[in-house]
Design a protein around this motif. Structure first.
Motif, PDB file in Angstrom:
ATOM      1  N   ALA A 271       0.831  -1.214   0.000  1.00 63.85           N
ATOM      2  CA  ALA A 271       0.000   0.000   0.000  1.00 63.85           C
ATOM      3  C   ALA A 271       0.863   1.260   0.000  1.00 63.85           C
ATOM      4  O   ALA A 271       0.345   2.365   0.029  1.00 63.85           O
ATOM      5  CB  ALA A 271      -0.908   0.001   1.222  1.00 63.85           C
ATOM      6  N   ALA A 272       2.190   1.083  -0.025  1.00 64.88           N
ATOM      7  CA  ALA A 272       3.069   2.265   0.032  1.00 64.88           C
ATOM      8  C   ALA A 272       3.073   2.992  -1.304  1.00 64.88           C
ATOM      9  O   ALA A 272       2.878   2.384  -2.358  1.00 64.88           O
ATOM     10  CB  ALA A 272       4.493   1.829   0.390  1.00 64.88           C
ATOM     11  N   PRO A 305      13.941  -0.317  -7.417  1.00 68.05           N
ATOM     12  CA  PRO A 305      13.365  -1.649  -7.590  1.00 68.05           C
ATOM     13  C   PRO A 305      11.851  -1.567  -7.491  1.00 68.05           C
ATOM     14  O   PRO A 305      11.319  -0.749  -6.743  1.00 68.05           O
ATOM     15  CB  PRO A 305      13.932  -2.439  -6.398  1.00 68.05           C
ATOM     16  CG  PRO A 305      14.364  -1.416  -5.414  1.00 68.05           C
ATOM     17  CD  PRO A 305      14.729  -0.195  -6.192  1.00 68.05           C
ATOM     18  N   ALA A 326      -2.512   3.070  -8.401  1.00 68.09           N
ATOM     19  CA  ALA A 326      -2.909   4.478  -8.353  1.00 68.09           C
ATOM     20  C   ALA A 326      -2.876   4.982  -9.786  1.00 68.09           C
ATOM     21  O   ALA A 326      -1.804   5.078 -10.386  1.00 68.09           O
ATOM     22  CB  ALA A 326      -1.917   5.245  -7.491  1.00 68.09           C
ATOM     23  N   LYS A 338      -0.768  -4.269 -14.137  1.00 72.75           N
ATOM     24  CA  LYS A 338       0.065  -4.338 -12.914  1.00 72.75           C
ATOM     25  C   LYS A 338      -0.185  -5.638 -12.160  1.00 72.75           C
ATOM     26  O   LYS A 338       0.731  -6.251 -11.620  1.00 72.75           O
ATOM     27  CB  LYS A 338      -0.230  -3.146 -12.001  1.00 72.75           C
ATOM     28  CG  LYS A 338       0.353  -1.845 -12.544  1.00 72.75           C
ATOM     29  CD  LYS A 338       0.035  -0.641 -11.683  1.00 72.75           C
ATOM     30  CE  LYS A 338       0.443   0.625 -12.423  1.00 72.75           C
ATOM     31  NZ  LYS A 338       0.011   1.847 -11.780  1.00 72.75           N
ATOM     32  N   LYS A 342       3.042  -8.033 -11.613  1.00 71.51           N
ATOM     33  CA  LYS A 342       3.599  -8.169 -10.258  1.00 71.51           C
ATOM     34  C   LYS A 342       3.203  -9.490  -9.604  1.00 71.51           C
ATOM     35  O   LYS A 342       3.462  -9.700  -8.423  1.00 71.51           O
ATOM     36  CB  LYS A 342       3.170  -6.965  -9.401  1.00 71.51           C
ATOM     37  CG  LYS A 342       3.619  -5.639 -10.044  1.00 71.51           C
ATOM     38  CD  LYS A 342       3.345  -4.413  -9.218  1.00 71.51           C
ATOM     39  CE  LYS A 342       3.538  -3.153 -10.064  1.00 71.51           C
ATOM     40  NZ  LYS A 342       4.238  -2.079  -9.409  1.00 71.51           N
TER      41      LYS A 342
HETATM   42  N1  CTP Z   1       5.107  -0.538  -6.123  1.00 66.28           N
HETATM   43  C1  CTP Z   1       6.231  -1.175  -5.651  1.00 66.28           C
HETATM   44  N2  CTP Z   1       7.464  -0.716  -6.018  1.00 66.28           N
HETATM   45  C2  CTP Z   1       7.587   0.344  -6.856  1.00 66.28           C
HETATM   46  C3  CTP Z   1       6.454   0.986  -7.334  1.00 66.28           C
HETATM   47  C4  CTP Z   1       5.213   0.534  -6.956  1.00 66.28           C
HETATM   48  O1  CTP Z   1       6.108  -2.140  -4.907  1.00 66.28           O
HETATM   49  N3  CTP Z   1       8.797   0.763  -7.180  1.00 66.28           N
HETATM   50  C5  CTP Z   1       3.795  -1.070  -5.746  1.00 66.28           C
HETATM   51  C6  CTP Z   1       2.899  -0.061  -5.033  1.00 66.28           C
HETATM   52  O2  CTP Z   1       3.035  -0.146  -3.634  1.00 66.28           O
HETATM   53  C7  CTP Z   1       1.503  -0.509  -5.503  1.00 66.28           C
HETATM   54  C8  CTP Z   1       1.746  -1.090  -6.874  1.00 66.28           C
HETATM   55  O3  CTP Z   1       3.139  -1.428  -6.931  1.00 66.28           O
HETATM   56  O4  CTP Z   1       0.984  -1.530  -4.669  1.00 66.28           O
HETATM   57  C9  CTP Z   1       1.437  -0.164  -8.012  1.00 66.28           C
HETATM   58  O5  CTP Z   1       2.028   1.096  -7.786  1.00 66.28           O
HETATM   59  P1  CTP Z   1       1.769   2.308  -8.780  1.00 66.28           P
HETATM   60  O6  CTP Z   1       2.495   3.500  -8.272  1.00 66.28           O
HETATM   61  O7  CTP Z   1       0.301   2.407  -9.069  1.00 66.28           O
HETATM   62  O8  CTP Z   1       2.405   1.777 -10.137  1.00 66.28           O
HETATM   63  P2  CTP Z   1       3.862   1.526 -10.631  1.00 66.28           P
HETATM   64  O9  CTP Z   1       4.136   0.076 -10.609  1.00 66.28           O
HETATM   65  O10 CTP Z   1       4.839   2.423  -9.923  1.00 66.28           O
HETATM   66  O11 CTP Z   1       3.728   1.953 -12.156  1.00 66.28           O
HETATM   67  P3  CTP Z   1       3.483   3.423 -12.777  1.00 66.28           P
HETATM   68  O12 CTP Z   1       4.099   4.411 -11.809  1.00 66.28           O
HETATM   69  O13 CTP Z   1       4.208   3.339 -14.075  1.00 66.28           O
HETATM   70  O14 CTP Z   1       1.999   3.587 -12.932  1.00 66.28           O
END
Ligand code: CTP
Length: 400
Positions: A271-272, A305, A326, A338, A342
């Protein structure tokens, strides 16, 4: 046997709203005992609460007891739950310092049932460090709190301090009064807050994530019996009592900490608001401006990462992984990408531009999208309720 809830009402303009709450609880056949401070009686007459609750309203430590010998002790022994709403700054201060100088504060000290406190006050009073310290102290003692809502306050100021909607208080009381323990024996890790990437010794890049959603998930999981590890980036929130708290700064550190716990967790929830980029060369000294010659300051960034993706590659069988998406456009489509990238079991998609959703907001409007294609759109609800809906879905998956 019918449950008995005691409601301690203290002196705020929001007192009148509690009448509706008493009525809702009574309709569920819950016995409601209302106790009012002297301040509360200035806003609403005890007769109103007496009529709705169907029993004497307790206001005076010295009033002759009708039902119990030592009335405040008797009540404390008989109740299943104590709600203090609205809770003024003054009453919270009294609770934090063990002051028992009226009927309600005496019951509070003698009470051993779970207690939920719902503050309502002017936003500057709420933000005041003294009030926040008192709240922190009470959380450490095991009291539960609901955050006040933001909006136009009775004093004319716009800010955080409004009593939350009565429906939300009602839901929270029910949740605590009839706790489900469906995560007993499970270990859940959730990350929350914003990560921070240093630029130099005084500056960093962060984002709008406050931590509220992840902290609500941690709170809900603890309430439902899980062992909870909360890995948090920057957030002003107090970690819920009972969690194992890991405070981190940047995305790489958050990833390292989560990898340490990964193999021992049954459930992992991301959720971060993780920053996708970090600074390549962090300046050792504060970067100085060059008096008009630095209008094109360029920072070189490297990709962080993807924490959930990394954890997703090593997912154990029976481990449940949940992420958030988001989005500002093509919400469902981007969320589905996503979800699969993931290796998640379901994803919580939200349009962060919608009113009442996303960052720095007490509510959220989300859609749960499962790996099995199952989609559930939830209405606008408090983040506490969204957390409960997420945990409900996790429990369904565990049982399936
Ligand atoms: N997340 C993560 N590590 C990152 C970026 C995101 O673990 N470096 C996780 C977030 O906590 C969330 C999910 O992946 O549960 C999706 O995050 P979001 O910000 O919506 O997407 P991103 O994967 O960062 O992709 P983008 O910014 O290109 O939309």
């Amino acid at each position: 046997m019918a449950k008995t809830v005691a409601i301690g009402v203290t002196g705020s303009i929001a007192v009148y709203k509690i009448v509706d709450l008493v009525s809702k609880l009574k309709k569920d056949d819950i016995e409601v005992v209302v106790m009012m401070t002297e301040g509360a009686t200035k806003f609403v007459s005890p007769l109103t609460f007496k009529t709705i609750s169907g029993r004497e309203v307790l206001t005076d430590l010295w009033q002759e007891s009708q039902e119990w010998k030592v009335q405040h002790i008797g009540i404390a022994e008989q109740i299943d739950f104590l709600l203090i709403a609205p809770a003024t700054a003054n009453f919270i201060a009294k609770m934090a310092h063990g002051i028992a100088d009226d009927f309600l504060s005496t019951v509070v000290l003698a009470n051993t049932a779970p207690c939920l406190i719902v503050p309502a006050m002017n936003s500057n009073m709420y933000k005041n460090s003294v009030v926040q310290d008192n709240i922190k102290k009470l959380i450490d003692y095991g009291y539960k709190f609901m955050d006040p809502d933001s909006g136009l306050l009775a004093c004319g100021v716009i800010g955080q301090g409004r009593l939350p909607e009565i429906d939300d208080i009602y839901t929270q009381v029910n949740r605590l009064l009839f706790p489900k323990k469906d995560l007993l024996g499970k270990r859940l890790m959730v990350n929350a807050g914003t990560t921070c990437e240093d630029i130099d010794p005084v500056r960093f890049i962060a984002n709008r994530g406050t931590g509220k959603m992840g902290y609500c998930i941690a709170q809900e999981a603890i309430a439902r019996g899980a062992e909870v590890i909360l890995v948090s980036g920057k957030s002003h929130l107090e970690p819920p009592a009972g969690v194992k708290f890991e405070s981190v700064w940047g995305a790489e550190e958050m990833c390292r900490v989560m990898l340490d716990y990964q193999s021992s967790c049954d459930i992992i929830i991301g959720a971060a608001a993780v920053g996708d980029f970090r600074i390549v060369n962090i300046a050792e000294e504060k970067i100085k401006k060059m008096d008009g010659h630095s209008e094109k300051m360029i920072l070189e960034l490297a990709e962080n990462p993807d924490i959930l993706k990394t954890l997703g590659t090593m997912k154990r069988s029976h481990q449940i992984m949940v992420g958030f998406a988001a989005e500002t456009q093509n919400v469902l489509e981007n969320a589905r990408i996503k979800l699969s990238k993931k290796n998640l079991d379901f994803i919580v998609a939200n349009d962060v531009t919608a009113e009442g959703a996303g960052f720095a907001c007490d509510t959220n409007i989300v859609t749960l999208i499962g790996r099995d294609g199952k989609i559930k759109s939830l209405p606008k609800m408090s983040k506490e309720d969204v957390a409960a809906a997420i945990i409900d879905r996790v429990v369904e998956l565990i049982k399936s």
